[in-house]
Design a protein around this motif. Structure first.
Motif, PDB file in Angstrom:
ATOM      1  N   ILE A   1       0.845  -1.192   0.000  1.00 25.09           N
ATOM      2  CA  ILE A   1       0.000   0.000   0.000  1.00 25.09           C
ATOM      3  C   ILE A   1       0.887   1.251   0.000  1.00 25.09           C
ATOM      4  O   ILE A   1       1.919   1.304   0.666  1.00 25.09           O
ATOM      5  N   GLU A   2       0.471   2.234  -0.726  1.00 26.89           N
ATOM      6  CA  GLU A   2       1.220   3.485  -0.886  1.00 26.89           C
ATOM      7  C   GLU A   2       1.455   4.172   0.465  1.00 26.89           C
ATOM      8  O   GLU A   2       0.638   4.092   1.389  1.00 26.89           O
ATOM      9  N   ASP A   3       2.607   4.846   0.575  1.00 24.40           N
ATOM     10  CA  ASP A   3       2.930   5.593   1.791  1.00 24.40           C
ATOM     11  C   ASP A   3       1.931   6.737   1.986  1.00 24.40           C
ATOM     12  O   ASP A   3       1.474   7.369   1.026  1.00 24.40           O
ATOM     13  N   GLU A   4       1.591   7.032   3.240  1.00 24.97           N
ATOM     14  CA  GLU A   4       0.570   8.047   3.530  1.00 24.97           C
ATOM     15  C   GLU A   4       0.988   9.441   3.050  1.00 24.97           C
ATOM     16  O   GLU A   4       0.161  10.198   2.532  1.00 24.97           O
ATOM     17  N   ASP A   5       2.259   9.800   3.210  1.00 27.98           N
ATOM     18  CA  ASP A   5       2.716  11.124   2.776  1.00 27.98           C
ATOM     19  C   ASP A   5       2.539  11.294   1.269  1.00 27.98           C
ATOM     20  O   ASP A   5       2.088  12.349   0.797  1.00 27.98           O
ATOM     21  N   GLN A   6       2.901  10.259   0.510  1.00 25.61           N
ATOM     22  CA  GLN A   6       2.735  10.323  -0.939  1.00 25.61           C
ATOM     23  C   GLN A   6       1.254  10.375  -1.309  1.00 25.61           C
ATOM     24  O   GLN A   6       0.851  11.095  -2.239  1.00 25.61           O
ATOM     25  N   TYR A   7       0.460   9.627  -0.563  1.00 26.04           N
ATOM     26  CA  TYR A   7      -0.995   9.635  -0.802  1.00 26.04           C
ATOM     27  C   TYR A   7      -1.588  11.028  -0.547  1.00 26.04           C
ATOM     28  O   TYR A   7      -2.365  11.544  -1.363  1.00 26.04           O
ATOM     29  N   LEU A   8      -1.196  11.654   0.562  1.00 24.67           N
ATOM     30  CA  LEU A   8      -1.699  12.996   0.879  1.00 24.67           C
ATOM     31  C   LEU A   8      -1.244  14.017  -0.166  1.00 24.67           C
ATOM     32  O   LEU A   8      -1.983  14.949  -0.502  1.00 24.67           O
ATOM     33  N   LYS A   9      -0.049  13.828  -0.683  1.00 28.76           N
ATOM     34  CA  LYS A   9       0.456  14.740  -1.718  1.00 28.76           C
ATOM     35  C   LYS A   9      -0.401  14.644  -2.977  1.00 28.76           C
ATOM     36  O   LYS A   9      -0.750  15.669  -3.595  1.00 28.76           O
TER      37      LYS A   9
END
Length: 718
Positions: free
Chosen positions: A582-590
């Protein structure tokens, strides 16, 4: 009478001598100390006296007076004879008798000869006149004349000394000037030599710098070549990884097909399983051959090669999604069948128990055929009712409407738009699956991707050109792309395919570009809005892709269903999942930040067609979104990030439009909603929360929200 006349003549001679320029000279011992007067003194001393002319005039007049005496004296003859006689008999005075030649080196030989001749002429003339005077007076006049002549000789000597001094001064001056000139010439020569040396040093330095520059350029050229080769290797690795991903997708599809083959999964697929496997294999082979040619024949890899490989991957992903949907459908059918069977058994058992209690007889314990038929009919009706309920809840598999996750109106819009988009996809399904139209689909993708990927804030003309090109493509007109003429109407389903793809590409620009460059949201939003206005039916397509890629644009906080895996749940939230990770949360928020910024930029922009034209999705939707999200339970980091990004982009327009009502909403967020965010956010992850708080406090303090960076006013399009 005669003595008196003689006296008069002598007086005339003396007066003439006294009035001559030389007779008026006054000796000054310090004459050489005044350089400014030297020239004047020497010019007077060198003048030829006109005394002799006066003297001759006087002599002629005396002869004319004595004409009565009846004798005429030839002055020249007498003078010559007198001089000769005096010289012969030694009667010349001392100052005339000397045969020495004055050493007047200050005067030329001709000048000395003239001066001596003049003195002798004066003396001869005087002797001639003296002979006419009585003897008793001759001695006196002679003495006076001798004294005067001696005085003249002294003056001459003095003038000679002065002239000698002047000559010496002139010589010294000339020598001084020559010396000065030599010094200046020497200095000039030294200066010239210094300049030559300086130029030589400068040229040498420039040559060294030039050599260094050439060496640097050569080094940079080598580095650049190495960099290009490194980038090529990296890109090739990425492309080969893409091929491996196609292989993995193929393996997953084969696994699904083999697993659910008995469940007739092929009935839920648009193509046969053999065709799907063949398409995947052809995609893999095409990608491998393209990469191999690029590695062997090209120094660098162009966009066409990358697009071809990515097209193969996209095709594989689409097939994978189709197979996954078929699998989900089959699994759902299996679950429904099992649930129906279980419920039927349960109802049958209940009915049997009831009948047994009524009849209280062992022979009536088995229900009749008629009763069983009615029971099965009731079960079927209940199951049909459940299926209808499930169809209404499309897009949130097996989830029911809960107010804290989404508002009632938002839920209705969300389900309607997604259902409408699913129906729209079916309008070009045969075109997507037509293998003969593969190259044509690729050309259409290039015609769509090229203008969208090159959107920038260069000028209004640049953006209007992008809108025009997309408008022509969507309307069926021919467009030129990479030297090819392309029209979307070649295939009947081409326009539908192009419209849905255009909407998707715009939203993906937010995911890929705006997330890294916030200012790029405004030219992309302006171009998308121009297309949206020209084709209002595309509004639902834009919103559908917004909702699918970022459900928070509804806003909708999708809850996790019972029995749902993490990967399935996070995929619905918009996370990227690669190889099961699953994608990292920081990258997802970006990425979510980029999408919500594009949505806000579209809402607050003025249509490029002009302010008089009605906005298809205007600022009122921004107020609605903000009101909806503060009425929902917040999500840690996600909600704070979305509110901050939305207000930073559209806050200025909201403030100008709603004024005090907007200020009240900001105050409500600060006082009531912010504590909820703070309560659910861990202290170690309060970066987004802190940014939101500072932004809100600044807005309330200044009662103003500034325009965001990169904002495009209406004046930009004039």
């Amino acid at each position: 009478m005669k003595p008196q006349n003689d006296q008069l003549k002598l007086n005339d001679v003396i007066e003439n001598l006294q009035t001559s320029p030389k007779g008026q000279l006054i000796y000054d011992r310090n004459w050489h100390k005044h350089p400014q007067r030297i020239k004047e003194i020497l010019s007077k001393a060198s003048q030829v006296s006109d005394t002799f002319v006066h003297f001759k005039d006087c002599n002629q007049s005396s002869h004319s007076i004595d004409d009565s005496r009846s004798h005429y004296i030839d002055v020249d003859d007498q003078r010559n004879s007198t001089v000769a006689g005096h010289k012969r008999y030694g009667l010349l005075p001392e100052y005339l008798d000397s045969d020495e030649e004055d050493d007047h080196s200050g005067l030329s030989q001709d000048e000395n000869a003239v001066n001596s001749e003049l003195i002798r002429e004066i003396h001869v003339d005087f002797e001639a006149q003296l002979a006419t005077i009585p003897k008793e007076n001759q001695k006196r006049y002679q003495a006076e004349f001798v004294a005067w002549m001696l005085k003249m000789k002294e003056m001459k000597q003095s003038l000679y000394e002065r002239s000698k001094i002047a000559v010496q001064l002139k010589r010294n001056d000339r020598l001084q000037r020559e010396k000065l000139a030599n010094n200046q010439a020497q200095q000039l020569e030294e200066l010239r030599n210094q300049q030559i040396k300086s130029r030589q040093l400068q040229q040498s330095h420039q040559q060294d710098e030039h050599v260094k520059m050439l060496e640097s350029l050569a080094s940079k050229g080598i580095e650049y070549s190495e960099y290009i080769e490194k980038q090529k290797r990296k890109l090739l690795e990425h492309l080969w990884e893409t091929v491996n991903e196609i292989k993995r997708i193929k393996e997953k599809i084969l696994q699904v097909i083999n697993t659910y083959q008995k469940s007739n999964i092929a009935n839920h697929l648009p193509k046969s399983t053999e065709e799907i496997i063949s398409i995947l294999e052809n995609s893999r082979i095409t990608a491998e051959q393209t990469i191999t040619r690029a590695d062997n024949n090209s120094r660098s890899i162009d966009e066409m090669i990358v697009a071809t490989v990515h097209s193969c991957l996209s095709k594989a992903k689409i097939l994978h999604q189709v197979v996954e949907k078929a699998r989900n459908t089959v699994e759902l059918e299996i679950k429904q069948i099992k649930a129906k069977e279980a419920e039927a058994q349960k109802m049958l058992a209940t009915k049997q128990a009831e009948l047994a209690q009524k009849n209280q007889a062992s022979e009536k314990s088995t229900p009749s055929v008629t009763q069983n038929t009615e029971l099965r009919s009731n079960i079927k009706e209940k199951n049909d009712e459940k299926e209808n309920i499930t169809k209404v809840k499309i897009g949130v598999s097996n989830n029911i409407y809960v107010p804290k996750f989404i508002s009632k109106n938002a839920w209705r819009e969300y389900t309607t738009i997604l259902q409408s988009h699913k129906e729209y996809e079916k309008t070009y399904d045969s075109f997507v699956n037509d293998s003969k139209a593969k190259k044509y689909r690729f050309d259409l993708l290039i015609a769509i991707t090229t203008p969208i990927n090159t959107i920038a804030t260069q000028s209004a003309k640049h953006l209007l050109d992008k809108i025009t090109r997309l408008h022509n493509l969507l309307s069926g007109k021919q467009v030129t792309c990479k030297g090819k003429n392309i029209a979307s109407t070649v295939h009947p389903e081409g326009p539908s395919f192009c419209r849905d793809t255009v909407a998707l590409k715009f939203i993906k620009q937010a995911d890929q570009q705006i997330s890294s460059s916030h200012a790029s949201a405004f030219p992309i939003a302006l171009t998308a809005l121009g297309v949206w206005y020209e084709y209002p039916e595309m509004g639902d397509l834009f919103l559908a892709h917004f909702y699918l890629l970022c459900p928070y644009t509804v806003p909708f906080n999708i809850p996790k269903s019972a029995g749902e895996s993490d990967q399935e749940y996070f995929r619905k939230l918009g996370y990227h999942i690669k190889d099961g990770e699953i994608e990292d949360e920081d990258q997802y928020l970006k990425r979510m930040s980029g999408i919500i910024r594009l949505y806000a930029a579209i809402i607050q922009s003025t249509p490029p067609q002009g302010p008089d034209h009605v906005h298809p999705h205007g600022i009122e939707y921004g107020w609605r979104w903000l009101a909806r999200i503060v009425n929902m339970d917040p999500i840690p980091n996600v909600t704070a990030t979305l509110i901050f990004d939305f207000l930073q982009v559209a806050g200025n327009k909201l403030n100008l439009t709603y004024g005090k009502q907007f200020e009240k909403l900001i105050t409500l967020i600060c006082k009531d909603y912010y504590p909820k965010l703070e309560a659910i956010t861990p202290k170690s992850k309060r970066g987004p929360l802190s940014r939101l708080l500072l932004f809100l406090q600044d807005c309330l303090k200044k009662r103003h929200i500034p325009k965001p960076e990169g904002h495009l006013d209406q004046s930009f399009l004039r």
